[in-house]
Design a protein around this motif. Structure first.
Motif, PDB file in Angstrom:
ATOM      1  N   THR A 206       0.818  -1.216   0.000  1.00  0.00           N
ATOM      2  CA  THR A 206       0.000   0.000   0.000  1.00  0.00           C
ATOM      3  C   THR A 206       0.848   1.261   0.000  1.00  0.00           C
ATOM      4  O   THR A 206       0.537   2.227  -0.712  1.00  0.00           O
ATOM      5  N   PHE A 213      -3.172  -0.129  -5.041  1.00  0.00           N
ATOM      6  CA  PHE A 213      -4.015   0.861  -5.703  1.00  0.00           C
ATOM      7  C   PHE A 213      -4.314   0.495  -7.156  1.00  0.00           C
ATOM      8  O   PHE A 213      -4.997   1.245  -7.844  1.00  0.00           O
ATOM      9  N   LEU A 217      -7.716  -1.936  -3.841  1.00  0.00           N
ATOM     10  CA  LEU A 217      -8.390  -0.733  -3.348  1.00  0.00           C
ATOM     11  C   LEU A 217      -9.425  -0.184  -4.334  1.00  0.00           C
ATOM     12  O   LEU A 217     -10.509   0.221  -3.907  1.00  0.00           O
ATOM     13  N   TRP A 221     -13.399   0.075  -3.422  1.00  0.00           N
ATOM     14  CA  TRP A 221     -14.205   1.279  -3.616  1.00  0.00           C
ATOM     15  C   TRP A 221     -15.463   0.965  -4.432  1.00  0.00           C
ATOM     16  O   TRP A 221     -16.561   1.420  -4.087  1.00  0.00           O
ATOM     17  N   ALA A 228     -11.475   0.628   3.428  1.00  0.00           N
ATOM     18  CA  ALA A 228     -10.619   0.568   2.243  1.00  0.00           C
ATOM     19  C   ALA A 228     -11.300   1.176   1.025  1.00  0.00           C
ATOM     20  O   ALA A 228     -10.631   1.581   0.076  1.00  0.00           O
ATOM     21  N   LEU A 231     -10.265   4.713   0.605  1.00  0.00           N
ATOM     22  CA  LEU A 231      -8.849   4.792   0.265  1.00  0.00           C
ATOM     23  C   LEU A 231      -8.638   4.592  -1.233  1.00  0.00           C
ATOM     24  O   LEU A 231      -7.711   5.145  -1.824  1.00  0.00           O
ATOM     25  N   GLY A 232      -9.529   3.825  -1.854  1.00  0.00           N
ATOM     26  CA  GLY A 232      -9.433   3.621  -3.297  1.00  0.00           C
ATOM     27  C   GLY A 232      -9.589   4.903  -4.089  1.00  0.00           C
ATOM     28  O   GLY A 232      -9.041   5.033  -5.191  1.00  0.00           O
ATOM     29  N   THR A 235      -6.477   6.811  -5.447  1.00  0.00           N
ATOM     30  CA  THR A 235      -5.651   6.246  -6.524  1.00  0.00           C
ATOM     31  C   THR A 235      -5.100   7.296  -7.485  1.00  0.00           C
ATOM     32  O   THR A 235      -3.910   7.263  -7.802  1.00  0.00           O
TER      33      THR A 235
END
Length: 262
Positions: A206, A213, A217, A221, A228, A231-232, A235
């Protein structure tokens, strides 16, 4: 736009050269499709034994695999020349790229085109369509646009990591990209749910080498899978940072370049 136009023409020249031998072209494309198919067969065999991988179902895991595969397929199609950087440095052939009015890093990455990437893209694309038809995603126009932007970011991340790791050739004078190949193998781990690995490996995939990514992730998403998922969305930002870092590493190495005998 001029940089893009020249880059496209450079790739086009190599494309025409490859198409002179159409049997080789179709062999490379077929090899890429077979590679993706074998990955699907492997996942099918795994999920025939277990219902989920740490909470991830078969279709969701195929989604991760397909997204990571699409991002990876872009490397041989658009930046396969990066794998030749070690040889160019070792033989001094990089000299020719330094006297032309075009950024050396772009000349290197467009030095060749790998059509195994075309087969990978086709195979991964088929798997992506199959997976999306079997998972629940709440599509909206905004989500479609963000999804395309995230996919583009994943492609940039893969290319940036490839360029940066091959640029180690400026410090390790070897015609073989051993370091870059080792990092590439690590990237294969990102084709599966990140949650099946230990904490240390999750941090590596990560933060240090952000392969997460490119598959896990973005899939999290799309599926809105917990923390998580958000967090995507980072990218594209990670992609910009990776591109800047790769360019900086290449330029720093270029200052060390001493032509043949380096």
């Amino acid at each position: 736009m001029r940089l893009v136009r020249v880059y496209r023409r450079s790739l086009g020249a190599h494309l025409r050269a490859v198409l002179e031998y159409q049997s080789d072209f179709w062999l490379l494309v077929t090899a890429g499709i077979v590679t993706q198919s074998l990955g699907f067969i492997f996942l099918s065999a795994v999920f025939a034994r277990v219902p989920t991988l740490n909470g991830w179902r078969f279709e969701e895991t195929v989604l991760i695999y397909a997204l990571a595969g699409l991002a990876q397929a872009a490397v041989p199609l658009f930046a396969d020349g990066a794998w030749l950087l070690g040889s160019l440095v070792h033989t001094g052939e990089l000299d020719y790229r330094l006297v032309r009015p075009y950024p050396p890093v772009l000349q290197v990455t467009s030095h060749q085109i790998g059509f195994s990437g075309a087969g990978d893209a086709v195979g991964a694309g088929v798997l992506l369509v199959w997976a999306l038809s079997r998972v629940e995603v709440h599509w909206t126009p905004v989500k479609v646009l963000l999804g395309l932007l995230i996919l583009l970011g994943a492609v940039v991340i893969r290319i940036a990591i490839t360029v940066a790791t091959n640029a180690i050739a400026f410090w390790i004078p070897s015609p073989n990209p051993m370091f870059a190949s080792a990092v590439f193998q690590i990237g294969e781990l990102a084709r599966y749910p990140l949650t099946i690995y230990g904490f240390g490996l999750r941090v590596v995939l990560t933060g240090l080498l952000p392969f997460a990514f490119t598959g896990f992730l973005p899939a999290a998403w799309l599926l809105d899978e917990g923390g998580a998922a958000w967090l995507g969305l980072a990218t594209p930002v990670v992609a910009v940072l990776c591109a800047l870092a790769a360019y900086a590493v290449f330029q720093r190495g270029l200052r060390r370049y001493e032509s043949a005998g380096h």
